[in-house]
Write a protein that holds these residues in place. Structure first.
Motif, mmCIF file in Angstrom:
data_model
loop_
_atom_site.group_PDB
_atom_site.id
_atom_site.type_symbol
_atom_site.label_atom_id
_atom_site.label_comp_id
_atom_site.label_asym_id
_atom_site.label_seq_id
_atom_site.Cartn_x
_atom_site.Cartn_y
_atom_site.Cartn_z
ATOM 1 N N ASN A 168 -19.086 6.944 -30.254
ATOM 2 C CA ASN A 168 -18.608 7.812 -29.081
ATOM 3 C C ASN A 168 -16.657 8.049 -29.640
ATOM 4 O O ASN A 168 -16.253 8.601 -28.919
ATOM 5 N N ALA A 169 -16.449 6.567 -29.515
ATOM 6 C CA ALA A 169 -15.083 6.085 -29.450
ATOM 7 C C ALA A 169 -14.316 7.146 -30.695
ATOM 8 O O ALA A 169 -13.068 7.629 -30.276
ATOM 9 N N VAL A 170 -14.905 6.893 -31.809
ATOM 10 C CA VAL A 170 -14.545 7.779 -33.380
ATOM 11 C C VAL A 170 -14.615 9.594 -32.576
ATOM 12 O O VAL A 170 -13.895 9.980 -33.161
ATOM 13 N N ILE A 171 -15.218 10.084 -31.682
ATOM 14 C CA ILE A 171 -15.505 11.379 -31.426
ATOM 15 C C ILE A 171 -14.610 11.876 -30.508
ATOM 16 O O ILE A 171 -13.905 12.279 -31.228
ATOM 17 N N ARG A 172 -13.961 10.890 -28.918
ATOM 18 C CA ARG A 172 -13.602 11.443 -28.583
ATOM 19 C C ARG A 172 -11.614 10.722 -28.984
ATOM 20 O O ARG A 172 -11.223 12.036 -29.354
ATOM 21 N N SER B 218 -15.300 17.178 -22.110
ATOM 22 C CA SER B 218 -17.447 16.640 -22.623
ATOM 23 C C SER B 218 -17.377 15.235 -23.277
ATOM 24 O O SER B 218 -17.895 14.631 -23.905
ATOM 25 N N VAL B 219 -16.152 14.879 -23.894
ATOM 26 C CA VAL B 219 -15.062 13.693 -24.690
ATOM 27 C C VAL B 219 -14.743 12.338 -23.422
ATOM 28 O O VAL B 219 -14.993 11.168 -24.033
ATOM 29 N N THR B 220 -14.656 12.853 -22.263
ATOM 30 C CA THR B 220 -14.161 12.350 -20.660
ATOM 31 C C THR B 220 -15.268 11.112 -20.407
ATOM 32 O O THR B 220 -16.563 11.403 -20.561
ATOM 33 N N GLY B 221 -15.283 9.678 -20.201
ATOM 34 C CA GLY B 221 -15.884 8.369 -20.117
ATOM 35 C C GLY B 221 -17.045 8.507 -21.114
ATOM 36 O O GLY B 221 -17.942 6.868 -20.691
ATOM 37 N N ILE B 222 -16.790 8.847 -22.875
ATOM 38 C CA ILE B 222 -18.033 8.029 -23.707
ATOM 39 C C ILE B 222 -16.618 7.093 -24.350
ATOM 40 O O ILE B 222 -17.968 6.493 -25.364
ATOM 41 N N LEU B 223 -15.694 6.749 -24.270
ATOM 42 C CA LEU B 223 -15.881 5.712 -24.781
ATOM 43 C C LEU B 223 -16.606 4.598 -24.989
ATOM 44 O O LEU B 223 -16.862 3.802 -26.023
ATOM 45 N N PRO B 224 -16.833 3.725 -23.706
ATOM 46 C CA PRO B 224 -17.566 2.382 -23.624
ATOM 47 C C PRO B 224 -18.889 2.583 -24.551
ATOM 48 O O PRO B 224 -19.372 1.897 -24.502
ATOM 49 N N LYS B 225 -19.255 3.618 -24.194
ATOM 50 C CA LYS B 225 -20.964 4.260 -24.164
ATOM 51 C C LYS B 225 -21.470 4.035 -25.693
ATOM 52 O O LYS B 225 -21.033 4.682 -26.936
ATOM 53 N N GLY B 226 -22.270 3.334 -26.109
ATOM 54 C CA GLY B 226 -23.086 3.320 -27.339
ATOM 55 C C GLY B 226 -23.638 4.293 -27.403
ATOM 56 O O GLY B 226 -23.545 4.980 -27.260
ATOM 57 N N GLY B 227 -24.174 4.276 -28.392
ATOM 58 C CA GLY B 227 -24.420 5.345 -29.396
ATOM 59 C C GLY B 227 -23.975 6.113 -29.679
ATOM 60 O O GLY B 227 -22.999 6.016 -29.736
ATOM 61 N N THR B 228 -24.598 8.002 -29.789
ATOM 62 C CA THR B 228 -23.500 8.412 -30.112
ATOM 63 C C THR B 228 -24.014 10.071 -28.936
ATOM 64 O O THR B 228 -24.907 10.083 -28.966
#
Ligand code: F6P
Length: 344
Positions: free
Chosen positions: A17-21, A56-66
């Motif tokens: 998710n960090a890459v996507i963001r 849509s990418v707000t808050g996803i940085l620390p989230k595991g998975g995709t």
């Protein structure tokens, strides 16, 4: 306006998710629109996409998975799938695709690139076995999880005077076993790169016992095999559709064999997919973010057919074919460090 499709393929790992963001946000600065492709290459075959915005990418940085989902679909296995994929690239007006994945996903990216489709690759896997990059994100998180597990197993091993066998992921390469084994002070580390000798392993554990250390930790990668005794494992192992030994096989085999050879209790812990789950470490978040920024920059520069990679402290771009040419196996100088402590 440049439209960039982003997908994640293969086994998930912390940091996707960090890459996507990073791709979405850096892309926005370059004037790109981003489209998320659901479930890896499958989404491009099936036309399953969604717009990705700053929101849509707000808050996803620390989230595991995709957040995009993943699959192991390979469109090159079926001509009709490949045609559908090409039609959908046109239909959604994709000017470039960022493929975030391991060997298989990047292999597809490489083939598409050879067909003239503008693709950029980002390497991911907890196994750290993608060639042409020093590290993949997800690996540091997995090593931290396994190290913590080894620490915890140490205390119970010592209390019960037991041998604890810890089976970790790594079907073809023993990076997780080696790094976490060293970090956790394992007494034996067994990896796919070097078939192990059961007599030698038993000897090391016996020597330790006789020196008064009545407990031991054995870390074994799922793909490790005993010398010349592959069939012995196959009997007690689960095997996948390709006939590969999968989780629990070698761990249980070692438990049975060590209990026969040593007068000690042996327990096995198969860490499995817990190694792939949860929030990425700070190190993985930074690496994943740097990869995402670099991937967006490659698209801005129209430098396609490349994979972003870490070399030393630098992020570089390498040809996709270099990345998929072979697997990166464990550095033997690193592995030898572990063996210094055997029998100690
Ligand atoms: O992510 C790589 C990996 O963890 C391998 O070590 C392991 O063999 C494989 O994925 C298992 O993944 P799955 O159960 O998703 O097929």
């Amino acid at each position: 306006m440049t439209t960039v499709g982003i997908l994640t393929g293969g086994g998930d790992c912390p940091g996707l998710n960090a890459v996507i963001r990073a791709v979405v946000r850096t892309g926005a600065k370059h004037g790109f629109d981003a489209i998320g492709i659901r479930d890896g290459w499958l989404g491009l075959v099936a036309g399953n996409v969604e717009p990705l915005t700053d929101y849509s990418v707000t808050g996803i940085l620390p989230k595991g998975g995709t957040i995009l989902g993943t699959s192991r679909t390979n469109p090159f296995k079926n001509e009709a799938d490949l045609q559908r994929l090409r039609d959908n690239i046109r239909k959604f007006g994709l000017d470039a695709i960022v493929a975030i994945g391991g060997e298989d996903t990047l292999g597809v990216a490489n083939k598409l690139s050879q067909l003239g489709i503008p693709v950029v690759g980002v390497p991911k896997t907890i196994d750290n076995d993608v060639a042409a990059t020093d590290y993949t994100f997800g690996f540091d998180t997995a090593v931290s999880i396994v190290t913590e597990a080894i620490d915890r197993l140490h205390t119970t091993a010592e209390s019960h005077h037991r041998i604890m066998v810890v089976e970790v992921m790594g079907r073809y390469a023993g990076w997780i076993a080696t790094m976490a084994g060293i970090a956790g002070g394992a007494d034996e580390i067994l990896i796919p790169e070097i078939p192990f000798d059961l007599d030698e392993v038993t000897h090391h554990l016996r020597v330790r016992y006789e020196r008064g250390k009545k407990f031991s930790i054995v870390v074994v990668a799922e793909g490790a095999q005993p010398k010349g005794m592959v069939e012995a494992i196959a009997q007690s192992a689960r095997t996948d559709e390709f006939g590969h030994v999968t989780l629990g096989g070698v761990g249980n085999y070692l438990r049975d064999e060590l209990e026969k050879r040593l007068d000690m209790e042996v327990r096995v812990t198969v860490l499995g997919h817990v190694q792939r789950g949860g929030s990425p470490t700070a190190r993985d978040r930074v690496l994943a973010t740097r990869f995402g920024v670099a991937a967006a920059d490659l698209i801005r520069d129209k430098d396609f057919g490349k994979m972003v990679a870490l070399r030393g402290d630098d992020i570089v771009a390498v040809p996709l074919e270099e990345a998929v040419a072979n697997l990166k196996t464990v550095d033997m100088d690193l592995y030898k460090i572990a063996s210094i402590f055997y029998g100690g």
